[in-house]
Design a protein around this motif. Structure first.
Motif, PDB file in Angstrom:
ATOM      1  N   LYS A  40       0.806  -1.257   0.228  1.00 49.70           N
ATOM      2  CA  LYS A  40      -0.046   0.097   0.020  1.00 49.70           C
ATOM      3  C   LYS A  40       0.848   1.215   0.032  1.00 49.70           C
ATOM      4  O   LYS A  40       0.456   2.258  -0.710  1.00 49.70           O
ATOM      5  N   ALA A  41       1.893   1.327   0.756  1.00 53.44           N
ATOM      6  CA  ALA A  41       2.882   2.197   0.917  1.00 53.44           C
ATOM      7  C   ALA A  41       3.609   2.734  -0.498  1.00 53.44           C
ATOM      8  O   ALA A  41       3.507   3.944  -0.907  1.00 53.44           O
ATOM      9  N   THR A  42       3.774   1.829  -1.097  1.00 54.40           N
ATOM     10  CA  THR A  42       4.726   1.639  -2.405  1.00 54.40           C
ATOM     11  C   THR A  42       3.705   2.367  -3.336  1.00 54.40           C
ATOM     12  O   THR A  42       3.718   3.108  -4.338  1.00 54.40           O
ATOM     13  N   ALA A  43       2.430   1.946  -3.500  1.00 53.49           N
ATOM     14  CA  ALA A  43       1.322   2.333  -4.273  1.00 53.49           C
ATOM     15  C   ALA A  43       1.085   3.628  -4.188  1.00 53.49           C
ATOM     16  O   ALA A  43       1.065   4.449  -5.037  1.00 53.49           O
ATOM     17  N   LYS A  44       0.968   4.320  -2.847  1.00 55.20           N
ATOM     18  CA  LYS A  44       0.656   5.719  -2.411  1.00 55.20           C
ATOM     19  C   LYS A  44       1.805   6.427  -3.278  1.00 55.20           C
ATOM     20  O   LYS A  44       1.692   7.604  -3.559  1.00 55.20           O
ATOM     21  N   GLU A  45       3.011   5.922  -2.906  1.00 56.00           N
ATOM     22  CA  GLU A  45       4.331   6.620  -3.323  1.00 56.00           C
ATOM     23  C   GLU A  45       4.260   6.906  -4.812  1.00 56.00           C
ATOM     24  O   GLU A  45       4.455   7.919  -5.270  1.00 56.00           O
ATOM     25  N   LEU A  46       3.879   5.746  -5.542  1.00 56.20           N
ATOM     26  CA  LEU A  46       3.973   6.006  -7.041  1.00 56.20           C
ATOM     27  C   LEU A  46       2.782   6.669  -7.526  1.00 56.20           C
ATOM     28  O   LEU A  46       3.223   7.708  -8.315  1.00 56.20           O
ATOM     29  N   ILE A  47       1.697   6.753  -6.828  1.00 58.90           N
ATOM     30  CA  ILE A  47       0.493   7.427  -7.371  1.00 58.90           C
ATOM     31  C   ILE A  47       0.899   9.229  -6.887  1.00 58.90           C
ATOM     32  O   ILE A  47       0.614   9.995  -7.761  1.00 58.90           O
ATOM     33  N   GLY A  48       1.317   9.266  -5.900  1.00 59.54           N
ATOM     34  CA  GLY A  48       1.830  10.674  -5.310  1.00 59.54           C
ATOM     35  C   GLY A  48       3.119  11.140  -6.252  1.00 59.54           C
ATOM     36  O   GLY A  48       2.777  12.664  -6.342  1.00 59.54           O
ATOM     37  N   SER A  49       3.730  10.435  -6.966  1.00 58.64           N
ATOM     38  CA  SER A  49       4.761  10.999  -7.911  1.00 58.64           C
ATOM     39  C   SER A  49       4.400  11.096  -9.132  1.00 58.64           C
ATOM     40  O   SER A  49       5.189  11.270 -10.073  1.00 58.64           O
ATOM     41  N   GLY A  50       2.935  10.628  -9.429  1.00 59.66           N
ATOM     42  CA  GLY A  50       2.630  10.741 -10.652  1.00 59.66           C
ATOM     43  C   GLY A  50       2.860   9.462 -11.722  1.00 59.66           C
ATOM     44  O   GLY A  50       2.591   9.528 -12.818  1.00 59.66           O
ATOM     45  N   HIS A  51       3.315   8.460 -11.156  1.00 52.69           N
ATOM     46  CA  HIS A  51       3.344   7.300 -12.021  1.00 52.69           C
ATOM     47  C   HIS A  51       2.056   6.461 -12.007  1.00 52.69           C
ATOM     48  O   HIS A  51       1.339   6.451 -11.066  1.00 52.69           O
ATOM     49  N   GLN A  52       2.100   5.657 -12.927  1.00 52.25           N
ATOM     50  CA  GLN A  52       1.011   4.672 -13.238  1.00 52.25           C
ATOM     51  C   GLN A  52       1.118   3.149 -12.599  1.00 52.25           C
ATOM     52  O   GLN A  52       2.368   3.008 -12.975  1.00 52.25           O
ATOM     53  N   VAL A  53       0.277   2.689 -12.105  1.00 53.88           N
ATOM     54  CA  VAL A  53       0.873   1.314 -11.764  1.00 53.88           C
ATOM     55  C   VAL A  53      -0.080   0.426 -12.600  1.00 53.88           C
ATOM     56  O   VAL A  53      -1.537   0.413 -12.854  1.00 53.88           O
ATOM     57  N   ALA A  54       0.560  -0.462 -13.448  1.00 59.00           N
ATOM     58  CA  ALA A  54      -0.049  -1.226 -14.378  1.00 59.00           C
ATOM     59  C   ALA A  54      -0.501  -2.574 -14.094  1.00 59.00           C
ATOM     60  O   ALA A  54      -1.635  -3.206 -14.336  1.00 59.00           O
ATOM     61  N   LEU A  55       0.296  -3.253 -12.961  1.00 57.95           N
ATOM     62  CA  LEU A  55      -0.029  -4.520 -12.604  1.00 57.95           C
ATOM     63  C   LEU A  55       0.310  -4.795 -11.104  1.00 57.95           C
ATOM     64  O   LEU A  55       1.210  -4.264 -10.618  1.00 57.95           O
ATOM     65  N   PHE A  56      -0.677  -4.978 -10.234  1.00 61.35           N
ATOM     66  CA  PHE A  56      -0.303  -5.651  -9.057  1.00 61.35           C
ATOM     67  C   PHE A  56      -0.305  -7.128  -8.986  1.00 61.35           C
ATOM     68  O   PHE A  56      -1.307  -7.845  -9.560  1.00 61.35           O
ATOM     69  N   VAL A  57       0.880  -7.599  -8.560  1.00 64.84           N
ATOM     70  CA  VAL A  57       0.986  -9.277  -8.335  1.00 64.84           C
ATOM     71  C   VAL A  57       0.942  -9.576  -7.086  1.00 64.84           C
ATOM     72  O   VAL A  57       1.826  -9.104  -6.200  1.00 64.84           O
TER      73      VAL A  57
END
Length: 553
Positions: A40-57
């Motif tokens: 969850k922390a990684t996802a928040k960090e990515l979204i906050g920095s404007g990155h897209q998340v393509a896939l959660f494994v």
């Protein structure tokens, strides 16, 4: 914006999964984390920095409650991302039972056995499919095959984008003063002021007044066919039935031409994800299915002409050949398959018809759904196409309402879609309801709708930035000669549905034969058809034997 991310959450198999996903590190930002909290922390960090998340494994070796919290949390945080559960071989049988409902309901996109070693290409095929669909529906294209230059993203620009999305061609819209816009306009300065200007990697550049002009540039004109050539089969309509007929006819040596008025795939091509089509356990988008079928047909020799609706057929009078007419030229043929499918019925609300292309769309309009992030969207219709459109829209919109006149969806929609809709917290179903009015905001885009209870007549005004109308079947076959008999609703009669007085003797016509020898019908346009992709495909394949028999006679 950096590379899109793949986030892998595993407590005990970091080495195996890290090695398996190393092949993706060149084009994706692969993040390996150990538990739910870190994910969850990684996802928040990515979204906050404007990155897209393509896939959660997500590795199934975690505590089950924490795993379900993680799956639900990823859906809330990044609804556009795909979700994959991987399971170790020692747990695979139990996990199949545990997560069967989660997969069926769309909570996760796939459950896969963890790679057992290097080059587990079955595993990577599944991962590739998930990333492929994400890139097609979410990601901005890295390479644009077509560029649309226009000062504003108006109705025509959106229609061009939607068409290009349906034919699987990456495209982008750019302002004339942008770097891309200036580079394109240097190629064709004479077009300045005639918007939109369209440029293709194939080398052509110029003003594009409508979708047909774009299709002609991509696929050519029917009069490119030598007028002296008489082909064996003309397929009118490149939906599932027409594509199947094109593949089987050309593979069996019949010279075949396929005419399509709009985009390859027809209505099926607008489906964001078909999950119950045989042979695709993880589902496939209608666009992908259509483009693969077109590729098969091309391989066997079918010639496609897109953007040219048939305007008529002159049947043979003396055992010769039929002539199929279009505005772009005539095609002479010994036999014809009519597989034009059906169009969506019009809503009939004048205030909303004026907003078509500006928040109001007939069909799924997948490209338009991306622009509705954070908004409320209304889907009108209770069929599978409406369900697929709602699930796709819910990846972007804050909330989606499906409006149907019936009490619920059970009579008209497949069970797997109903289950996925019921689970999705962003989707609401309003039964016994219809849309009766709507209006724009200050810039002329849809802003609100009035919905009415069909029983009580009580009305309610709701905010909505998107309205997608998938209202069922309206046959489009007025171009056919009167000799081709239709039923009272306009669908083409075939086989035993043809009245006995129109039979040639005591034996009814073949199943897909019409009342005119050498003209056949298949798919949704045929009276009594199932209105399903698989059944239309079957009819398109089976008609080829009837064509062979007719040509043999």
């Amino acid at each position: 914006m950096g590379a899109p991310a793949i986030v892998i959450a595993t407590a005990n198999h970091a080495t195996e999964l890290g090695e398996a996903f190393a092949r993706y590190e060149r084009e994706y930002d692969v993040r390996l984390v150990g538990d739910e909290i870190a994910a969850k922390a990684t996802a928040k960090e990515l979204i906050g920095s404007g990155h897209q998340v393509a896939l959660f494994v997500v590795d199934s070796d975690q505590d089950q409650d924490a795993l379900y919290h993680l799956i639900g949390g990823t859906r809330q945080a990044v609804p556009t991302a795909r979700r994959l559960i991987v399971t170790h071989v020692s747990r695979f049988r139990d996990d199949n039972q545990t997560f069967r409902h989660a997969v069926a309901a769309g909570k996760v996109d796939a459950l896969l056995l963890m790679p057992q070693g290097p080059r587990d290409e079955e595993f990577h095929l599944a991962v590739g499919e998930l990333l492929n669909e994400w890139n097609a529906t979410v990601a901005a294209p890295v390479v644009e095959n077509v560029r649309i230059i226009t000062p504003e993203k108006d109705t025509l620009a959106r229609e061009l984008l939607d068409y290009l999305a349906r034919v699987g061609m990456p495209a982008g819209v750019h302002h004339p003063d942008s770097e891309v816009g200036r580079a394109v306009m240097e190629q064709c300065p004479e077009e300045h002021g005639r918007w939109p200007v369209v440029s293709s990697l194939a080398g052509w550049c110029g003003h594009c007044p409508d979708v047909r002009a774009l299709a002609n540039q991509l696929y050519g004109r029917p009069d490119d066919i030598d007028v002296d050539e008489v082909v064996d089969l003309v397929v009118v309509g490149a939906g599932p039935a027409g594509l199947a007929a094109s593949v089987y006819a050309s593979s069996e040596g019949l010279t075949t031409v396929c005419l399509e008025a709009e985009a390859i795939g027809g209505q099926a091509g607008t489906s964001s994800m078909i999950r119950n089509y045989l042979g695709f356990p993880r589902g496939i988008s209608g666009m992908r299915l259509a483009q693969r079928a077109r590729g098969q047909a091309l391989r066997f020799g079918t010639r496609f002409f897109t953007g040219w609706p048939a305007t008529g057929i002159s049947p043979c009078e003396d055992g010769g050949h039929h002539v199929v007419h279009t505005d772009g030229g005539d095609v002479h043929t010994r036999s014809v398959l009519v597989s034009t499918g059906v169009d969506y019925r019009r809503l009939g609300v004048e205030s909303l018809e004026e907003l078509v292309g500006r928040g109001v769309y007939y069909g799924a309009a997948m490209a338009a759904a991306r622009e509705l992030a954070g908004d409320h969207v209304v889907i009108v219709g209770g069929g599978n196409s409406a369900g697929q459109a709602a699930i796709h829209a819910a990846r972007f919109a804050q909330s989606v309402t499906i409006v149907v006149r019936r009490p619920d969806l059970t009579a008209t929609m497949s069970s797997y879609l109903i289950d996925e809709i019921e689970w999705n917290p962003r989707i609401e179903v309003r039964g016994c309801t219809r849309v009766v009015a709507g209006g724009p905001d200050d810039v002329g885009h849809l802003a609100w709708l009035t919905v009415e209870d069909v029983g009580s007549g009580e009305q309610e005004r709701v905010e909505a930035r998107g309205l997608f109308l998938l209202l069922g079947a309206a046959p489009e076959c007025g171009w056919l000669p009167d000799a081709v008999l239709r039923d009272e609703r306009g669908f083409v009669l075939t086989g035993r549905d043809i009245p006995p007085e129109r039979w040639a003797g005591d034996v009814p016509p073949e199943d897909l034969a019409t009342t005119v020898p050498g003209i056949f019908a298949g798919g949704d346009i045929r009276s009594g058809s199932m209105k399903r992709v698989a059944s239309a495909t079957g009819e398109g394949a089976s008609v080829v034997s009837s064509v062979h028999a007719f040509l043999g006679r």
